[in-house]
Motif scaffolding. Structure first.
Motif, PDB file in Angstrom:
ATOM      1  N   GLY A 464     -51.171 -61.727 -23.788  1.00 30.21           N
ATOM      2  CA  GLY A 464     -50.723 -60.489 -24.427  1.00 30.21           C
ATOM      3  C   GLY A 464     -50.623 -60.594 -25.931  1.00 30.21           C
ATOM      4  O   GLY A 464     -49.924 -59.808 -26.577  1.00 30.21           O
ATOM      5  N   ALA A 465     -51.350 -61.566 -26.521  1.00 28.62           N
ATOM      6  CA  ALA A 465     -51.284 -61.754 -27.975  1.00 28.62           C
ATOM      7  C   ALA A 465     -52.495 -61.181 -28.694  1.00 28.62           C
ATOM      8  O   ALA A 465     -52.563 -61.224 -29.919  1.00 28.62           O
ATOM      9  CB  ALA A 465     -51.168 -63.253 -28.291  1.00 28.62           C
ATOM     10  N   ASP A 466     -53.469 -60.636 -27.947  1.00 27.92           N
ATOM     11  CA  ASP A 466     -54.656 -60.082 -28.591  1.00 27.92           C
ATOM     12  C   ASP A 466     -54.314 -58.886 -29.466  1.00 27.92           C
ATOM     13  O   ASP A 466     -54.906 -58.682 -30.527  1.00 27.92           O
ATOM     14  CB  ASP A 466     -55.702 -59.708 -27.544  1.00 27.92           C
ATOM     15  CG  ASP A 466     -55.142 -58.773 -26.472  1.00 27.92           C
ATOM     16  OD1 ASP A 466     -53.960 -58.961 -26.077  1.00 27.92           O
ATOM     17  OD2 ASP A 466     -55.857 -57.867 -26.029  1.00 27.92           O
ATOM     18  N   GLY A 467     -53.341 -58.084 -29.014  1.00 22.22           N
ATOM     19  CA  GLY A 467     -52.921 -56.929 -29.812  1.00 22.22           C
ATOM     20  C   GLY A 467     -52.267 -57.348 -31.121  1.00 22.22           C
ATOM     21  O   GLY A 467     -52.389 -56.662 -32.135  1.00 22.22           O
ATOM     22  N   LEU A 489     -43.639 -63.336 -37.679  1.00 21.45           N
ATOM     23  CA  LEU A 489     -43.714 -62.603 -36.421  1.00 21.45           C
ATOM     24  C   LEU A 489     -42.318 -62.435 -35.833  1.00 21.45           C
ATOM     25  O   LEU A 489     -41.409 -63.211 -36.144  1.00 21.45           O
ATOM     26  CB  LEU A 489     -44.597 -63.338 -35.410  1.00 21.45           C
ATOM     27  CG  LEU A 489     -46.071 -63.576 -35.768  1.00 21.45           C
ATOM     28  CD1 LEU A 489     -46.770 -64.273 -34.615  1.00 21.45           C
ATOM     29  CD2 LEU A 489     -46.778 -62.279 -36.122  1.00 21.45           C
ATOM     30  N   SER A 490     -42.163 -61.460 -34.977  1.00 22.00           N
ATOM     31  CA  SER A 490     -40.888 -61.283 -34.278  1.00 22.00           C
ATOM     32  C   SER A 490     -40.791 -62.307 -33.155  1.00 22.00           C
ATOM     33  O   SER A 490     -41.773 -62.975 -32.794  1.00 22.00           O
ATOM     34  CB  SER A 490     -40.799 -59.868 -33.701  1.00 22.00           C
ATOM     35  OG  SER A 490     -41.753 -59.713 -32.655  1.00 22.00           O
ATOM     36  N   GLY A 491     -39.587 -62.398 -32.569  1.00 26.38           N
ATOM     37  CA  GLY A 491     -39.389 -63.349 -31.478  1.00 26.38           C
ATOM     38  C   GLY A 491     -40.305 -63.068 -30.301  1.00 26.38           C
ATOM     39  O   GLY A 491     -40.893 -63.982 -29.711  1.00 26.38           O
ATOM     40  N   GLY A 492     -40.443 -61.786 -29.938  1.00 26.34           N
ATOM     41  CA  GLY A 492     -41.315 -61.417 -28.824  1.00 26.34           C
ATOM     42  C   GLY A 492     -42.770 -61.713 -29.109  1.00 26.34           C
ATOM     43  O   GLY A 492     -43.524 -62.125 -28.212  1.00 26.34           O
ATOM     44  N   GLN A 493     -43.206 -61.487 -30.356  1.00 29.18           N
ATOM     45  CA  GLN A 493     -44.594 -61.789 -30.730  1.00 29.18           C
ATOM     46  C   GLN A 493     -44.871 -63.286 -30.655  1.00 29.18           C
ATOM     47  O   GLN A 493     -45.906 -63.707 -30.143  1.00 29.18           O
ATOM     48  CB  GLN A 493     -44.873 -61.250 -32.139  1.00 29.18           C
ATOM     49  CG  GLN A 493     -44.956 -59.729 -32.211  1.00 29.18           C
ATOM     50  CD  GLN A 493     -45.108 -59.232 -33.637  1.00 29.18           C
ATOM     51  OE1 GLN A 493     -44.475 -59.765 -34.576  1.00 29.18           O
ATOM     52  NE2 GLN A 493     -45.925 -58.212 -33.816  1.00 29.18           N
ATOM     53  N   TRP A 494     -43.931 -64.080 -31.162  1.00 27.04           N
ATOM     54  CA  TRP A 494     -44.102 -65.538 -31.085  1.00 27.04           C
ATOM     55  C   TRP A 494     -44.171 -65.981 -29.624  1.00 27.04           C
ATOM     56  O   TRP A 494     -44.942 -66.889 -29.273  1.00 27.04           O
ATOM     57  CB  TRP A 494     -42.946 -66.246 -31.788  1.00 27.04           C
ATOM     58  CG  TRP A 494     -43.134 -66.489 -33.248  1.00 27.04           C
ATOM     59  CD1 TRP A 494     -42.404 -65.993 -34.279  1.00 27.04           C
ATOM     60  CD2 TRP A 494     -44.127 -67.334 -33.849  1.00 27.04           C
ATOM     61  NE1 TRP A 494     -42.867 -66.451 -35.497  1.00 27.04           N
ATOM     62  CE2 TRP A 494     -43.928 -67.285 -35.257  1.00 27.04           C
ATOM     63  CE3 TRP A 494     -45.164 -68.113 -33.354  1.00 27.04           C
ATOM     64  CZ2 TRP A 494     -44.724 -67.984 -36.156  1.00 27.04           C
ATOM     65  CZ3 TRP A 494     -45.956 -68.821 -34.245  1.00 27.04           C
ATOM     66  CH2 TRP A 494     -45.741 -68.762 -35.626  1.00 27.04           C
ATOM     67  N   GLN A 495     -43.384 -65.341 -28.779  1.00 26.55           N
ATOM     68  CA  GLN A 495     -43.379 -65.741 -27.367  1.00 26.55           C
ATOM     69  C   GLN A 495     -44.738 -65.453 -26.723  1.00 26.55           C
ATOM     70  O   GLN A 495     -45.241 -66.241 -25.918  1.00 26.55           O
ATOM     71  CB  GLN A 495     -42.275 -65.000 -26.613  1.00 26.55           C
ATOM     72  CG  GLN A 495     -41.990 -65.598 -25.247  1.00 26.55           C
ATOM     73  CD  GLN A 495     -40.643 -65.166 -24.701  1.00 26.55           C
ATOM     74  OE1 GLN A 495     -40.256 -64.003 -24.833  1.00 26.55           O
ATOM     75  NE2 GLN A 495     -39.917 -66.084 -24.096  1.00 26.55           N
TER      76      GLN A 495
END
Length: 600
Positions: A464-467, A489-495
């Motif tokens: 889910g990191a392509d976006g 990046l935010s925490g969710g993006q890093w995850q």
């Protein structure tokens, strides 16, 4: 005798360490240091010969004979000394940096030798690394001590030979004077050693208190609660104690150096007066007087350098010994040689497994547990229930105190460690946010395909990191993190980036472990992650840790841990029908979500 032999072996280890860091530069520095030490007595002797020659015959210089060439040689050697000094200092500084680089490389190799992460959980491990890595003065001091040992010996021998021709008892007198000074300095070095525990403790505290108001990760809380003044005072108090301690050390050294300096100057003065009186009465030549003065300086310089090595050598040898023992330590090998089979028929089975950190409170006590292959298993339980410790045991990051863990019917220890870990992938709760490009952040999940951009992009889609990449300025080549001025990046993006990193091995790995993979994700992304994991888990052993029982509801198999024990196992419907602790916790969480939705 055995202790002396051991000390000599560590000293030799230190010399070999310098040589291996840069053989040519190490040989150059030590050779030139010996040359400098030889040039000192030689220049003293030449100057005495020149003075005597001039006194005997003022016209000797113009005759271009032996006397003329002695003067030329004196000038050339004097220039050589001046030229060599900055060159040697430059090479010493460069060699010090290269020695530290060599030590850093040895430390990284040593860290890689440890089969599990137990040493990294040991505070003593970090203290040793900090002492080895950040005490640059130790490296530079050991280099100086080594060169001064050889240089001091040459100066003492040269000075003694020269003085012996004028006043034979002088060398003996100064050596005798130096002996009590050595013992006094050795004692003083031990009590004023900057590397001693109390000084290092105050340094660490000062650095910690100072770093808090300057840390980006802590800035929100520091600003929110107005903590800067609090930690500034903490820093001032710790720094005050540190300065007070160091000031006391410096006062002791000042008094020591003044006292011995006065005593040595007085003895030197008396000997010099005796020689001058003999010269004034014609007992010795003027050149011999100059020879004595120069040789006396060389002798004292050599004694001070050599005896300083003995004075601080015992203390610094402790540092060198600790470094040698740490870098030479052979960690026990528990890895087997079995390859991981291409087809897996059975997941993990734990029998009578117990684990505790360094013999403290027991973290896990599992009589029997099965984690099936081809299914998604979710571990649930309160904080401290042992979930993260359990997955570390499964990945051989830690070793159980007792009991056995089997994978595909074979004990974990039977498998080759590297082969087993290559057969697994994981997202840890404390996943790493690498200060590097997004491409690198994902690609390091499988170093065999590090340069495979197609694999990176496919993994990004799965995680889910392509976006995220699509919105970055340079896409996958965008630098992430703040350390080097990259994009935060935010925490969710890093995850999601960490999830993509784990998916780099989705085709090769047969064991997938995810510790709180959806903690920073919204419910939609959480559902998507679980859907993909169920698809991937059809032919793999998938283990997930989650506090969200909504995640557990989607799993094939659920394990409820409580205080390190297995309390309940089964699928969601089975556990709900049973009406035990899991059902109670699920109803509690569901009601909270309903209340939150109703309030909105």
């Amino acid at each position: 005798m055995p202790e002396l032999k051991k000390t000599a072996s560590y000293a030799w280890w230190g010399i070999k360490l310098m040589y291996r860091a840069n053989p040519r530069r190490a040989i150059f520095v030590l050779s030139v240091r010996l040359m400098e030490s030889t040039l000192g007595p030689l220049l003293v002797w030449l100057s005495a010969m020149v003075i005597d020659g001039l006194i005997r015959d003022y016209s000797a210089f113009s005759e271009r004979g032996l006397f003329f060439w002695m003067v030329v040689l004196f000038v050339i050697l004097t220039i050589l000394v001046e030229v060599l000094e900055p060159i040697v200092e430059m090479n010493k500084k460069l060699l010090t940096v290269q020695i530290q680089k060599h030590i850093d490389e040895l430390l990284m190799e040593k860290a890689n030798e440890f089969e599990d992460i137990a040493p990294f959980d040991d505070q003593n491990f970090y203290n040793k690394i900090k002492v080895i890595r950040h005490n640059d003065y130790v490296t530079e001091l050991w280099l100086d001590m080594t060169s001064n040992t050889f240089g001091g010996l040459v100066q003492i021998i040269g000075g003694t030979i020269l003085i012996w021709t004028v006043f034979p008892l002088a060398p003996v007198l100064f050596v005798i004077m130096a002996l009590p000074r050595v013992f006094a300095e050795a004692k003083l070095n031990n009590v004023t050693f900057e590397g001693r525990a109390e000084v290092q403790e105050l340094r660490r505290r000062s650095e910690y208190y100072m770093s808090i108001p300057l840390s980006h990760e802590l800035a929100n809380e520091v600003k929110m609660y107005g903590l800067t003044s609090f930690f500034k005072k903490k820093y001032k108090d710790a720094s005050h104690e540190l300065i007070k301690m160091l000031s006391g050390d410096q006062r002791k050294w000042t008094l020591h150096n003044m006292g011995w300096g006065i005593a040595e100057a007085a003895v030197s003065g008396m000997v010099l007066l005796l020689i001058v009186s003999q010269a004034s009465s014609g007992g010795i030549a003027v050149g011999a007087l100059l020879l004595f003065i120069g040789a006396l300086y060389q002798l004292r310089e050599g004694i001070n350098e050599l005896f300083a090595v003995f004075a601080i050598g015992a203390r610094e040898m402790v540092n060198l010994r600790n470094m040698a023992e740490f870098l030479s330590f052979q960690s026990p090998k528990t890895s087997g040689s079995l390859p991981v089979p291409a087809r897996i028929h059975q997941g993990f089975v734990l029998e009578q497994v117990k684990f505790s950190y360094k013999g403290q409170r027991e973290i896990l006590n599992i009589d029997h547990l099965m984690l099936p292959h081809g299914k998604v298993t979710v571990l649930v339980g309160d904080n401290g229930a042992g979930k993260s410790t359990l997955v570390k045991l499964l990945l051989r990051m830690l070793h159980a105190d007792s009991g056995s863990i089997y994978y595909n019917g074979m004990p974990l220890e039977a498998y080759d460690m590297d082969a087993f870990r290559s057969n697994a992938t994981a997202v840890f709760q404390d996943f790493v946010r690498y200060e590097a490009t997004m491409n690198t952040n994902i690609a390091v999940g499988d170093m065999e395909h590090y340069k495979d951009m197609d694999a990176v992009m496919r993994s990004a889609v799965l995680g889910g990191a392509d976006g995220i990449a699509a919105k970055l300025p340079q896409g996958y080549e965008t630098e992430l993190g703040r350390f080097f001025g990259g994009t935060p990046l935010s925490g969710g993006q890093w995850q999601r980036v960490a999830m993509a990193r784990a998916y780099m091995r989705d085709q090769s790995a047969q064991v997938l472990v995810f510790d709180e993979p959806t903690s920073a994700l919204d419910p939609y992304m959480e559902h998507e992650v679980m859907r993909r994991l169920k698809q991937l888990g059809q032919n793999k052993t998938v283990v997930i840790i989650s506090h969200r029982l909504s995640t557990a509801r989607l799993a094939d198999h659920i394990v409820l841990l409580q205080e390190g024990n297995v309390l309940e196992t089964g699928d969601h419907l089975t556990l709900m029908k049973r009406g035990g602790v899991y059902a109670e916790l699920y109803d509690m969480q569901a009601s909270k979500y309903q209340e939150a939705g109703h309030n909105q």
